[in-house]
Design an enzyme around this catalytic site. Structure first.
Site, PDB file in Angstrom:
ATOM      1  N   THR A 185       0.870  -1.180   0.000  1.00 12.16           N
ATOM      2  CA  THR A 185       0.000   0.000   0.000  1.00 12.16           C
ATOM      3  C   THR A 185       0.899   1.220   0.000  1.00 12.16           C
ATOM      4  OG1 THR A 185      -0.045   0.223   2.383  1.00 12.16           O
ATOM      5  CG2 THR A 185      -1.748  -1.131   1.409  1.00 12.16           C
ATOM      6  N   GLU A 331      -5.689  -3.883   1.824  1.00  9.85           N
ATOM      7  CA  GLU A 331      -5.746  -4.825   2.942  1.00  9.85           C
ATOM      8  C   GLU A 331      -6.983  -5.712   2.887  1.00  9.85           C
ATOM      9  OE1 GLU A 331      -5.027  -1.644   3.043  1.00  9.85           O
ATOM     10  OE2 GLU A 331      -3.545  -1.166   4.596  1.00  9.85           O
ATOM     11  N   LYS A 441     -12.342  19.168  11.219  1.00 10.18           N
ATOM     12  CA  LYS A 441     -13.116  19.380  12.444  1.00 10.18           C
ATOM     13  C   LYS A 441     -13.320  20.872  12.639  1.00 10.18           C
ATOM     14  CE  LYS A 441     -13.414  16.046  16.057  1.00 10.18           C
ATOM     15  NZ  LYS A 441     -12.857  15.373  17.181  1.00 10.18           N
ATOM     16  N   TRP A 446     -17.414  17.264  12.940  1.00  6.06           N
ATOM     17  CA  TRP A 446     -16.811  16.790  11.704  1.00  6.06           C
ATOM     18  C   TRP A 446     -17.583  17.261  10.467  1.00  6.06           C
ATOM     19  CZ3 TRP A 446     -15.474  10.934  12.826  1.00  6.06           C
ATOM     20  CH2 TRP A 446     -14.374  10.901  13.690  1.00  6.06           C
TER      21      TRP A 446
END
Ligand code: AMP
Length: 542
Positions: A185, A331, A441, A446
């Site tokens: 990755t 993954e 934020k 959020w």
């Protein structure tokens, strides 16, 4: 009491043997960098996988050795997928778009013994020659006539190696947990990390992805993966297509080229194509410019980055192509979710249906998901609460290659932290709102940058958009919009910013924006927000 059923190991060899028996005539079409369009069949591909296995044995590799590929989506790469893994070796697919330091690190970390490479990548390998001490053979994926010359590397010719022995290879009986493939990755920080797939996870992932509510592949399909075989196994299609008996169309080095994609769809009768949003933007732009159509294509599967609803609508309204949004990661082999609407949604108004279709979809049987808060406590699946997304399942990595300690990424119950922030609704539809490290934020609350980007790209003048958080004295952070405009457009910033009105809460609307010529991307084609934040903080957009 134990059951009395056979426990035949789940191996990639079984996929090869199955397709050889039932789908030997099914075609494998590829664009190659050395000979243009190449027509082949599963029979040819798997026969040549035997030759690959013989060649590797002659090169003196041992079971478990890593065999690297630097190659495009084509028949030779497919031969290596089987010839390497089925002979008990590990196919290490390497992304040629990585920086050379990352490539050097990856080759050395994987301790690759052989590198099979497309001749196009010879200069890249020559540049790394001093750092490839583990490699005992470099093999150019081409014929004798097209062999490139190198002053610094001794290279074998793939076709010559294969021609030396065309007898059937005696495939070893592998345990299903034998490692089969390795893919790194490309994290934005630190060194890349290797995900080591095994035969069992690969077969289960391929099996699961063929299911009707997932990719729904069959022998009536012609599948075109426009996702690279050098990154997360082209979303598993090299394995799922032979299981389903689907014809496979591999676009080689022409993955971002609208004209090539169009001609492959038309000439080969492609019914389903898979790729990241930018690939489809290229195809849609080509169709718009030329007025051409894509008659056979029924479905696209779009993932890797959030797919704006505007792409889905253009596909559906102008070309009758249905788009499934999907989410996954290296993954996860990579499939995590695919968006297929459930019967109760048939009667939804178009705008409500679109809200669901913009989500990343539901997990197939075999993948379990949950969201947690900062303390690791489970959050409700109500479509509102958002938190860190964790996953578990048959094709999810248990630890990174070469690392025994997985405590940074996995909790004690084995859940893997994806690094994504998401909501999950009552029907199980996942909605990715951000990467954890890109979360904005504002005043402690959020804001979803993905939702804002999707709105921005729906503006007719906007080709690509990114929203980053920038420091703000009062609110801590505020969203800042960065856009690339479509060619020829010269919009006033106000018209883009006002397009957010009524679509999100007022306090989500970016206060500021920049129009730039291009947005930086990572090697896997994702917007590099770390680079954008750095550029912004250095005042490079002023
Ligand atoms: P990779 O391991 O390179 O395939 O990248 C995986 C990451 O890509 C995920 O963790 C997500 O952050 C992102 N990603 C993949 N698909 C989507 C999607 N449909 N929407 C938003 N982000 C996505």
């Amino acid at each position: 009491m134990r059951g009395k059923m056979m426990s035949t190991p789940l191996t990639i060899t079984e996929i090869m043997l199955y397709a050889t028996r039932l789908y030997h005539d099914t075609e494998v079409i590829s664009i190659t960098s050395d000979e243009g369009v190449h027509r082949s069949t599963y029979k040819n591909v798997f026969e040549r996988a035997n030759q690959v296995a013989h060649a590797l044995r002659r090169l003196g590799v041992k079971p478990g050795d890593r065999i690297a590929t630097l190659a495009w989506n084509d028949h030779r790469h497919l031969e290596l997928y089987y010839g390497v893994s089925c002979s008990g070796l590990v196919l290490h697919t390497v992304n040629p778009r990585l920086f050379s330091e990352q490539l050097a690190y990856i080759f050395s970390h994987a301790n690759d013994q052989v590198i099979f490479f497309d001749p196009m990548f010879l200069p890249l390998l020559e540049g790394l020659a001093d750092e490839l001490s583990s490699v005992k053979a470099f093999v150019a994926l081409t014929s004798k006539e097209k062999m490139p010359e190198s002053s610094s590397l001794d290279i074998y010719c793939y076709e010559e190696l294969l021609a030396q022995d065309d007898s059937p290879f005696s495939w070893p009986e592998l345990e299903e947990t034998t490692a089969s493939a390795l893919c790194y990755t490309s994290g934005t920080t630190g060194n890349p990390k290797g995900v080591l797939y095994d035969h069992r996870s690969t077969v289960l992932h391929a099996y699961g992805s063929c299911m009707a509510g997932v990719l729904g592949l069959s022998h009536n399909d012609v599948v075109m993966p426009v996702v690279p075989m050098f990154h997360v196994n082209a979303w598993g299609t090299p394995y799922s297509c032979p299981i389903a008996g689907s014809k496979i169309v591999l676009p080689g080095p022409k993955m971002g080229d609208g004209e090539t994609l169009h001609s492959l769809i038309e000439n080969e009768g492609v019914t389903i194509a898979l790729g990241v949003p930018t690939v489809w933007l290229a195809l849609l732009a080509y169709l718009k410019d030329t007025g051409k159509t894509i008659g056979t294509l029924n479905r696209t599967v779009v993932g890797g980055s959030a797919c704006p609803i505007s792409i889905m609508e253009e596909f559906e309204k102008l070309h009758g192509v249905y788009t499934h949004h999907a989410w996954g990661m290296t993954e996860m082999s990579p499939l995590g979710t695919v968006n297929t609407l459930i019967p109760s949604m048939d009667k939804l108004e178009e705008s409500d249906r679109n809200k669901v279709r913009a989500k990343q979809g539901r997990a197939p049987f075999g993948v379990d998901m949950k969201i947690v808060d900062d303390e690791g406590k489970d959050l409700p699946h109500d479509g509102v609460a958002f938190g860190d997304l964790k996953v578990r399942g048959w094709w999810v990595a248990d630890a990174y290659y070469g690392e025994d300690d997985n405590s940074e990424t996995h909790d004690q119950e084995g859940w893997f932290s994806t690094g994504d922030v998401a909501t999950i609704d009552q029907q199980g539809f996942l909605n990715i709102t951000d990467r954890t490290k890109d979360v904005i934020k504002s005043g402690g609350e959020w804001i979803s940058s993905i939702e804002l980007e999707n709105i921005a790209v729906a503006h007719p003048d906007v080709a690509e958009a990114a929203v980053i958080g920038i420091d703000d004295e009062k609110w801590g952070e505020r969203p800042h919009l960065i856009v690339v405009c479509v060619e020829g457009a010269d919009p006033v910033q106000g018209s883009i910013l006002s397009s957010f009105k009524g679509k999100v809460a007022d306090w989500w609307i970016p206060d500021s924006m920049n129009i730039v010529d291009s947005i930086p991307h990572t090697a896997t084609g994702k917007i590099s927000k770390a680079t954008l934040r750095e550029q912004h903080s250095k005042g490079l957009f002023e």
